[in-house]
Scaffold this motif. Sequence first.
Motif, PDB file in Angstrom:
ATOM      1  N   UNK A   1      65.245  94.272  81.639  1.00 19.97           N
ATOM      2  CA  UNK A   1      65.754  93.999  80.294  1.00 19.97           C
ATOM      3  C   UNK A   1      65.836  92.497  80.026  1.00 19.97           C
ATOM      4  N   UNK A   2      66.359  91.750  80.993  1.00 16.46           N
ATOM      5  CA  UNK A   2      66.502  90.307  80.810  1.00 16.46           C
ATOM      6  C   UNK A   2      65.161  89.588  80.799  1.00 16.46           C
ATOM      7  N   UNK A   3      64.180  90.131  81.496  1.00 15.79           N
ATOM      8  CA  UNK A   3      62.846  89.520  81.457  1.00 15.79           C
ATOM      9  C   UNK A   3      62.255  89.587  80.047  1.00 15.79           C
ATOM     10  N   UNK A   4      62.498  90.699  79.360  1.00 12.73           N
ATOM     11  CA  UNK A   4      62.023  90.809  77.972  1.00 12.73           C
ATOM     12  C   UNK A   4      62.708  89.770  77.093  1.00 12.73           C
ATOM     13  N   UNK A   5      63.995  89.551  77.322  1.00 15.84           N
ATOM     14  CA  UNK A   5      64.726  88.548  76.539  1.00 15.84           C
ATOM     15  C   UNK A   5      64.199  87.156  76.853  1.00 15.84           C
ATOM     16  N   UNK A   6      63.975  86.880  78.144  1.00 20.66           N
ATOM     17  CA  UNK A   6      63.486  85.558  78.536  1.00 20.66           C
ATOM     18  C   UNK A   6      62.109  85.262  77.945  1.00 20.66           C
ATOM     19  N   UNK A   7      61.307  86.303  77.774  1.00 22.07           N
ATOM     20  CA  UNK A   7      59.991  86.110  77.158  1.00 22.07           C
ATOM     21  C   UNK A   7      60.095  85.776  75.680  1.00 22.07           C
TER      22      UNK A   7
ATOM     23  N   UNK B   1      62.123  92.847  62.465  1.00 24.92           N
ATOM     24  CA  UNK B   1      61.573  92.164  63.639  1.00 24.92           C
ATOM     25  C   UNK B   1      60.191  91.598  63.348  1.00 24.92           C
ATOM     26  N   UNK B   2      59.455  92.197  62.406  1.00 24.94           N
ATOM     27  CA  UNK B   2      58.122  91.690  62.062  1.00 24.94           C
ATOM     28  C   UNK B   2      58.203  90.362  61.313  1.00 24.94           C
TER      29      UNK B   2
ATOM     30  N   UNK C   1      73.801  81.166  59.588  1.00 25.76           N
ATOM     31  CA  UNK C   1      73.420  82.097  60.659  1.00 25.76           C
ATOM     32  C   UNK C   1      74.640  82.805  61.230  1.00 25.76           C
ATOM     33  N   UNK C   2      75.743  82.085  61.407  1.00 31.40           N
ATOM     34  CA  UNK C   2      76.961  82.707  61.935  1.00 31.40           C
ATOM     35  C   UNK C   2      77.479  83.761  60.956  1.00 31.40           C
ATOM     36  N   UNK C   3      77.448  83.446  59.666  1.00 30.14           N
ATOM     37  CA  UNK C   3      77.856  84.434  58.658  1.00 30.14           C
ATOM     38  C   UNK C   3      76.959  85.660  58.703  1.00 30.14           C
ATOM     39  N   UNK C   4      75.651  85.434  58.919  1.00 31.56           N
ATOM     40  CA  UNK C   4      74.714  86.559  58.975  1.00 31.56           C
ATOM     41  C   UNK C   4      74.947  87.405  60.212  1.00 31.56           C
ATOM     42  N   UNK C   5      75.277  86.761  61.332  1.00 30.01           N
ATOM     43  CA  UNK C   5      75.516  87.490  62.583  1.00 30.01           C
ATOM     44  C   UNK C   5      76.658  88.480  62.441  1.00 30.01           C
ATOM     45  N   UNK C   6      77.756  88.042  61.836  1.00 30.32           N
ATOM     46  CA  UNK C   6      78.955  88.874  61.756  1.00 30.32           C
ATOM     47  C   UNK C   6      79.155  89.485  60.367  1.00 30.32           C
ATOM     48  N   UNK C   7      78.166  89.270  59.481  1.00 28.26           N
ATOM     49  CA  UNK C   7      78.158  89.874  58.141  1.00 28.26           C
ATOM     50  C   UNK C   7      79.495  89.654  57.429  1.00 28.26           C
ATOM     51  N   UNK C   8      79.978  88.439  57.504  1.00 28.52           N
ATOM     52  CA  UNK C   8      81.237  88.068  56.848  1.00 28.52           C
ATOM     53  C   UNK C   8      81.297  86.549  56.766  1.00 28.52           C
ATOM     54  N   UNK C   9      82.236  86.042  56.004  1.00 25.12           N
ATOM     55  CA  UNK C   9      82.394  84.606  55.827  1.00 25.12           C
ATOM     56  C   UNK C   9      83.264  84.062  56.956  1.00 25.12           C
ATOM     57  N   UNK C  10      82.639  83.754  58.074  1.00 26.14           N
ATOM     58  CA  UNK C  10      83.395  83.302  59.244  1.00 26.14           C
ATOM     59  C   UNK C  10      83.136  81.839  59.582  1.00 26.14           C
ATOM     60  N   UNK C  11      82.185  81.201  58.936  1.00 25.40           N
ATOM     61  CA  UNK C  11      81.862  79.819  59.275  1.00 25.40           C
ATOM     62  C   UNK C  11      82.900  78.865  58.682  1.00 25.40           C
TER      63      UNK C  11
ATOM     64  N   UNK D   1      70.920  88.917  67.568  1.00 21.57           N
ATOM     65  CA  UNK D   1      72.160  89.669  67.320  1.00 21.57           C
ATOM     66  C   UNK D   1      72.419  90.683  68.426  1.00 21.57           C
ATOM     67  N   UNK D   2      71.361  91.394  68.845  1.00 20.29           N
ATOM     68  CA  UNK D   2      71.537  92.376  69.914  1.00 20.29           C
ATOM     69  C   UNK D   2      71.977  91.701  71.206  1.00 20.29           C
ATOM     70  N   UNK D   3      71.412  90.531  71.508  1.00 22.56           N
ATOM     71  CA  UNK D   3      71.779  89.814  72.730  1.00 22.56           C
ATOM     72  C   UNK D   3      73.236  89.377  72.689  1.00 22.56           C
ATOM     73  N   UNK D   4      73.655  88.774  71.592  1.00 22.05           N
ATOM     74  CA  UNK D   4      74.991  88.189  71.522  1.00 22.05           C
ATOM     75  C   UNK D   4      76.094  89.231  71.357  1.00 22.05           C
TER      76      UNK D   4
END
Length: 429
Positions: A320-326, A361-362, A147-157, A370-373
């Motif tokens: 905006x944060x309410x949408x994230x919390x949901x 997203x579907x 997941x970390x590699x996918x987040x940053x699209x590189x070999x970071x783990x 990713x957008x949050x972080x």
Amino acid sequence: MREETAGETDPLDPMEEREEKERGIMGQEQQDESKSEGQPASMNTQNSMTEKEENFVEVCAEMEEKGKEKGMEEGEMKKEMELEAEVTVELSQTVSAQQMSFIRGSDLFGYVGIEAVLDQMRRKTMKAGFEFNIMVVGQSGLGKSTLVNTLFKSKVSRKSCTPNYEEKISKTVKLHSVSHMIEEKGVKMKLTVIDTPGFGDQINNENCWEPIVKYVNEQYEKYLREELHVNRKRRIPDSRVHCCIYFLPATGHRLRPIDIEFMKRLGKIVSIVPVIAKADTLTIEERQEFKERIRQDLAANGIQVYPQNEYDEDPEEHILNNRIRESIPFAVVGTDKEHQVNGNKVLGRKTKWGIIEVENVAHCEFANLRDLLIRSHLQDLKDVTHNIHYETYRVQRLNESNMNFSELGLSTWPLENGTADKCESESHL
């Protein structure tokens, strides 16, 4: 006719009234000036009073002219003049008390260049770069490194950058940190990924969170000691944990006792973002029910996860944060392999039923995570860490030492974690 002419000659002409009022006011000003010779400290207040009186005279003259034009009676004119005078005095008092006015861009005489401050800040940030430290916590086999590699699209783990890596279940919880310098479109970011192998993998997982709590507090301690130096560094290295991603197994039931205990203890000192790992093992209905049960358990146990309600600064951010919390916890799928879908290359997991697109997203909520972080809340995560969690730790430590800074600076607090094997490797991506 005689009575009418006598009544007309009694009242003074408006010009004469204005001259008399001005003479009276000028005389009063002269008296004030003679009194203020021995009091130079009160010159500003008296000047402001004379300005108010001059404004009052002008207002009176304007009201008389208006009344004359409209044919108003003397009583009505006096009432309006008094009301106008009260309003001007109130306005002058509020302005003098606040000494603040709002000038819009349309009111400026020309271009000032205030907006160029943003460009200056951007240039400085791009030169210096910034730091982001992320911790991943969860039992083995939940796809943390992927997941970390996918987040940053590189070999970071840790797995990806460790040569001849062998998967072994550790007998104790150890912490490994790997640092990378990532550059994108001229923006440099030092990314540090802290892994926690051995967490939740034992038969007896009692107090398995203690090494993690200790590590987080040690980073706060390092930063605090750097701040308390007499000659501080111009830029203090920031090794504090800005975000902790906690991986929940996709059981479809509820939070386990270890999950509750960990998030209860860590939620007070670091920003936690819970995710459901390998969410493609659940159907959409099972996923929604599981998320609802987790939210109920979080509320029942008083566990605070990021973003917290009390940290919302304005209504727009609250929405905006309410949408994230949901959406919390995010149901995610990670992969570093690309596949062809309708002629386009996409990150996804190929099964005999089709391809699960990671950024769709579907299919899963990886894009929301990713957008949050990274794209929307990265700076806010750093601000919450500095202004809330670190500040709480700093106040606690200073209270413990009774504000004795000399003792605080000379104390031999442990800065090395005995249980943490830190293999910090630097790479440039």
